[in-house]
Design a protein around this motif. Structure first.
Motif, short mmCIF file in Angstrom:
data_model
loop_
_atom_site.label_atom_id
_atom_site.label_comp_id
_atom_site.label_asym_id
_atom_site.label_seq_id
_atom_site.Cartn_x
_atom_site.Cartn_y
_atom_site.Cartn_z
N UNK A 13 -6.55 -34.58 -42.93
CA UNK A 13 -7.23 -32.91 -43.89
C UNK A 13 -5.16 -32.69 -44.18
N UNK A 14 -4.74 -33.28 -43.00
CA UNK A 14 -3.18 -32.32 -43.35
C UNK A 14 -2.16 -33.29 -44.04
N UNK A 15 -2.99 -34.41 -44.90
CA UNK A 15 -1.81 -34.99 -45.63
C UNK A 15 -2.69 -34.95 -46.57
N UNK A 16 -3.89 -34.21 -46.88
CA UNK A 16 -4.71 -33.52 -48.10
C UNK A 16 -3.99 -32.19 -48.77
N UNK A 17 -3.47 -31.89 -47.71
CA UNK A 17 -3.08 -30.41 -47.75
C UNK A 17 -1.81 -30.42 -48.44
N UNK A 18 -0.42 -31.30 -47.38
CA UNK A 18 0.53 -30.99 -47.49
C UNK A 18 0.91 -32.37 -48.52
N UNK A 19 0.46 -33.15 -48.89
CA UNK A 19 0.79 -33.99 -49.49
C UNK A 19 1.34 -35.99 -49.21
N UNK A 20 2.28 -35.30 -48.18
CA UNK A 20 2.63 -36.51 -47.38
C UNK A 20 2.51 -36.16 -46.14
N UNK A 21 2.78 -37.10 -44.76
CA UNK A 21 2.76 -37.15 -44.17
C UNK A 21 3.58 -36.53 -42.77
N UNK A 22 4.80 -36.41 -43.55
CA UNK A 22 5.99 -36.08 -43.17
C UNK A 22 6.00 -34.67 -43.19
N UNK A 23 5.39 -34.35 -44.30
CA UNK A 23 5.29 -31.96 -44.05
C UNK A 23 4.47 -31.97 -43.59
N UNK A 24 3.06 -32.75 -43.34
CA UNK A 24 2.33 -32.44 -42.53
C UNK A 24 2.93 -31.78 -40.56
N UNK A 25 4.11 -33.30 -40.88
CA UNK A 25 4.51 -33.13 -39.23
C UNK A 25 5.15 -31.71 -39.26
N UNK A 26 5.86 -31.57 -40.09
CA UNK A 26 6.85 -30.79 -40.05
C UNK A 26 6.30 -29.27 -40.13
N UNK A 27 4.74 -28.91 -40.78
CA UNK A 27 4.04 -27.87 -40.55
C UNK A 27 3.97 -27.98 -39.02
N UNK A 28 2.85 -28.90 -38.56
CA UNK A 28 2.91 -28.97 -37.15
C UNK A 28 3.53 -28.11 -36.57
N UNK A 29 4.94 -28.14 -36.69
CA UNK A 29 6.14 -27.58 -35.74
C UNK A 29 6.34 -26.56 -35.92
#
Length: 64
Positions: A13-29
């Motif tokens: 879900x995170x990668x689908x929402x943000x388009x990349x693992x890096x962006x998703x991981x930034x959002x998590x923090x």
């Protein structure tokens, strides 16, 4: 749903929402108003809270 499946769904879900693992991981923090100014990564300690984060990601995609 077991813990491994829940984590897999979270990251999908995170990668689908943000388009990349890096962006998703930034959002998590990053603090989220929708989570009472908590960081999503700080809520991943229970199945219920992890589901809250997954649900939020779905709502974010719907708004986009």
């Amino acid at each position: 749903m077991n813990d491994s499946e829940l984590r897999e769904r979270l990251f999908t879900e995170g990668i689908m929402t943000f388009g990349s693992l890096d962006e998703f991981e930034k959002w998590l923090g990053t603090q989220s108003r929708d989570l009472n100014w908590k960081k999503p990564k700080d809520l991943l300690n229970t199945e219920e809270n992890t589901q809250r984060v997954i649900d939020l990601l779905g709502r974010m995609r719907e708004k986009a």
